[in-house]
Design an enzyme around this catalytic site. Structure first.
Site, PDB file in Angstrom:
ATOM      1  N   CYS A 110      -2.565  68.471 -60.812  1.00 56.24           N
ATOM      2  CA  CYS A 110      -2.780  67.808 -60.779  1.00 56.24           C
ATOM      3  C   CYS A 110      -1.564  66.554 -60.391  1.00 56.24           C
ATOM      4  CB  CYS A 110      -4.213  66.806 -61.530  1.00 56.24           C
ATOM      5  SG  CYS A 110      -4.788  65.491 -60.992  1.00 56.24           S
ATOM      6  N   ASP A 271       3.058  67.633 -54.648  1.00 52.89           N
ATOM      7  CA  ASP A 271       3.862  66.117 -55.776  1.00 52.89           C
ATOM      8  C   ASP A 271       4.745  66.769 -56.654  1.00 52.89           C
ATOM      9  OD1 ASP A 271       2.612  64.718 -53.462  1.00 52.89           O
ATOM     10  OD2 ASP A 271       1.050  64.117 -54.921  1.00 52.89           O
ATOM     11  N   ASP A 308       2.965  64.307 -49.058  1.00 53.23           N
ATOM     12  CA  ASP A 308       3.105  62.621 -49.714  1.00 53.23           C
ATOM     13  C   ASP A 308       3.834  62.230 -50.103  1.00 53.23           C
ATOM     14  OD1 ASP A 308       1.446  60.374 -50.258  1.00 53.23           O
ATOM     15  OD2 ASP A 308      -0.219  61.692 -51.034  1.00 53.23           O
ATOM     16  N   LYS A 315       1.554  59.730 -46.553  1.00 47.40           N
ATOM     17  CA  LYS A 315       1.587  60.960 -46.105  1.00 47.40           C
ATOM     18  C   LYS A 315       2.382  61.692 -44.920  1.00 47.40           C
ATOM     19  CE  LYS A 315      -3.040  61.622 -47.789  1.00 47.40           C
ATOM     20  NZ  LYS A 315      -2.920  60.262 -48.522  1.00 47.40           N
TER      21      LYS A 315
HETATM   22  C1  LIG Z   1      -4.857  59.806 -48.917  1.00 50.46           C
HETATM   23  C2  LIG Z   1      -4.532  58.672 -48.818  1.00 50.46           C
HETATM   24  C3  LIG Z   1      -4.826  57.847 -47.989  1.00 50.46           C
HETATM   25  C4  LIG Z   1      -5.819  58.078 -46.682  1.00 50.46           C
HETATM   26  O1  LIG Z   1      -5.248  58.624 -45.593  1.00 50.46           O
HETATM   27  P1  LIG Z   1      -5.586  59.694 -44.882  1.00 50.46           P
HETATM   28  O2  LIG Z   1      -4.480  59.475 -43.660  1.00 50.46           O
HETATM   29  O3  LIG Z   1      -6.428  58.753 -43.675  1.00 50.46           O
HETATM   30  O4  LIG Z   1      -6.569  60.139 -44.697  1.00 50.46           O
HETATM   31  C5  LIG Z   1      -6.049  56.382 -48.203  1.00 50.46           C
HETATM   32  N1  LIG Z   1      -5.084  55.893 -49.004  1.00 50.46           N
HETATM   33  C6  LIG Z   1      -4.142  56.309 -50.193  1.00 50.46           C
HETATM   34  C7  LIG Z   1      -3.764  56.057 -51.141  1.00 50.46           C
HETATM   35  C8  LIG Z   1      -4.117  57.690 -49.564  1.00 50.46           C
HETATM   36  O5  LIG Z   1      -3.296  58.334 -50.997  1.00 50.46           O
HETATM   37  S1  SF4 Z   2      -6.529  67.627 -58.496  1.00 57.26           S
HETATM   38 FE1  SF4 Z   2      -7.067  66.682 -60.528  1.00 57.26          FE
HETATM   39  S2  SF4 Z   2      -8.269  64.990 -59.910  1.00 57.26           S
HETATM   40 FE2  SF4 Z   2      -9.021  66.026 -58.618  1.00 57.26          FE
HETATM   41  S3  SF4 Z   2     -10.276  67.881 -58.720  1.00 57.26           S
HETATM   42 FE3  SF4 Z   2      -8.518  68.169 -59.692  1.00 57.26          FE
HETATM   43  S4  SF4 Z   2      -7.880  67.182 -62.173  1.00 57.26           S
HETATM   44 FE4  SF4 Z   2      -9.627  66.124 -60.983  1.00 57.26          FE
END
Ligand SMILES: *Cc1c(COP(=O)(O)O)cnc(C)c1O
Ligand code: SF4
Length: 367
Positions: A110, A271, A308, A315
């Site tokens: 995660c 990440d 990201d 992203k």
């Molecule tokens: C991924 C993300 C979004 C949404 O990004 P989209 O490209 O529009 O799907 C918005 N805010 C944060 C902080 C994110 O990590």
């Molecule tokens: S990736 Fe992280 S926030 Fe998403 S379901 Fe798994 S543990 Fe929860």
């Protein structure tokens, strides 16, 4: 039938709970589970076929989580881009709103490993009110992503309240839910929850399947209920070593997602998160997977591969080198590796005849 709440209560939270069935030595894993919480509910546990398989790796602690040294705890700089607790405002017109600190299963990879399921993440009525106030005060935000933790672990009443408040904010055009529930505890997608969700259209839901073995009759049923309620479903997969770092596995996953009406949205490069280094693959492997998908299977099944950016840059898409050169002539490589040429339009050319508007229709020249 057992309720989802009961099922969640029967979750395994200690490595020792795996010893009897799988014969593993839990001792080295106890420390890991103390640092990063473990929760494997009976449904997700039932998907494990053998020790160290792709389901196991996502759910069961590993000693590798302790040895990782290069990765920071919050590589996406979320904390610095949070104007109020549990809300990340990184992009101009949308915000990420964290409304629940718990998940139905704690994924070992995660991105918010530093805080989900632990003391470090506090979500309560006050933080949610603060987030709502921030959103009310920022009319540039037209898209809110409700996430966590997992927002669908909240009660139907709580979800109803949060979505209702969001819907009452005029400038919020769309609401998105980010939830792994359809994958890890599909029994939570009850008719009662659906009745709540369908009130707040336009509502989108992005879920998080990482492996074809996660697509079962139960998860398919959950997705059918959501899709039948008119909620467009997307999927965000994380590229994970030892789980789905294989073009054939990934292709099967994307194809099967389409059969349960889930549209692949993003494929994330893992990440750089502390405690997850052992899951990272090279970027070349990610590019190779996209190359193996595009043209070889339905375009609907090809997600955008993104990194990201560490430091909170957002992203950034990464593509195989289809565009070989760009000038008067565009040189392109197709999915088979053959080269094609497209004659470009010169942007420096003298002005062409402008478009004329006739009876509200746009036409060019005399047509
Ligand atoms: C991924 C993300 C979004 C949404 O990004 P989209 O490209 O529009 O799907 C918005 N805010 C944060 C902080 C994110 O990590
Ligand atoms: S990736 Fe992280 S926030 Fe998403 S379901 Fe798994 S543990 Fe929860």
């Amino acid at each position: 039938m057992e309720t989802w709440q009961k099922m969640l209560q029967r979750s395994i939270t200690k490595p020792a709970d795996l010893t009897r069935k799988y014969g593993i030595d839990p001792q080295p894993l106890e420390k890991v589970a103390e640092l990063y919480p473990m929760r494997v509910n009976p449904y997700y546990l039932s998907l494990i076929r053998s020790v160290d398989d792709p389901i196991w790796r996502q759910a069961v602690p590993s000693v590798n989580e302790l040895t990782d040294s290069v990765c920071p705890a919050d590589p996406l700089d979320e904390e610095n881009q949070s104007p109020v607790t549990n809300l990340v405002h990184r992009y101009p017109d949308r915000a990420l709103f964290l409304v629940c600190a718990q998940c139905a299963m704690y994924c070992r990879f995660c991105t918010r490993k530093r805080k989900v399921g632990g003391e470090q993440m506090q979500v309560n009525r006050e933080t949610i009110e603060q987030g709502l106030d921030y959103l009310r005060g920022h009319s540039e935000i037209r898209d809110v992503i409700v996430s966590g933790g997992d927002p669908l672990l909240l009660t139907d009443e709580k979800i109803d309240w949060i979505l209702g408040e969001l819907r009452s904010i005029r400038h919020i055009e769309i609401i998105r839910i980010g939830s792994r529930i359809p994958v890890v505890l599909p029994q939570r997608i009850t008719p009662g929850l659906i009745r709540v969700l369908r009130k707040y259209q336009p509502l989108y839901l992005n879920t998080h399947f990482n492996h074809p073995d996660e697509i079962t009759t139960s998860s398919a049923k959950a997705c059918t209920r959501l899709a039948d309620a008119g909620i467009p479903l997307g999927n965000q997969t994380v590229l994970l070593r030892g789980v789905n770092d294989d073009p054939e596995v990934m292709k099967r996953l994307m194809q099967r997602l389409l059969t349960i009406r889930v549209r692949p949205y993003y494929l994330y490069q893992a990440d750089m998160v502390q405690g997850t280094d052992h899951f990272r693959t090279s970027v070349e492997e990610g590019i190779e997977i996209i190359r193996a998908l595009r043209g070889h299977t339905s375009g609907l099944g090809v997600p955008a591969y993104v990194i990201d950016a560490p430091g909170g840059g957002g992203k950034i898409p990464v593509l195989p080198d289809y565009l070989q050169s760009l000038g008067d002539e565009v040189v392109l490589k197709n999915y088979r590796g053959d080269t094609y040429r497209y004659v470009n339009v010169n942007q420096q050319q003298p002005e062409q005849e402008p478009l004329r508007v006739v009876n509200c229709k746009v036409s060019s020249g005399g047509a």
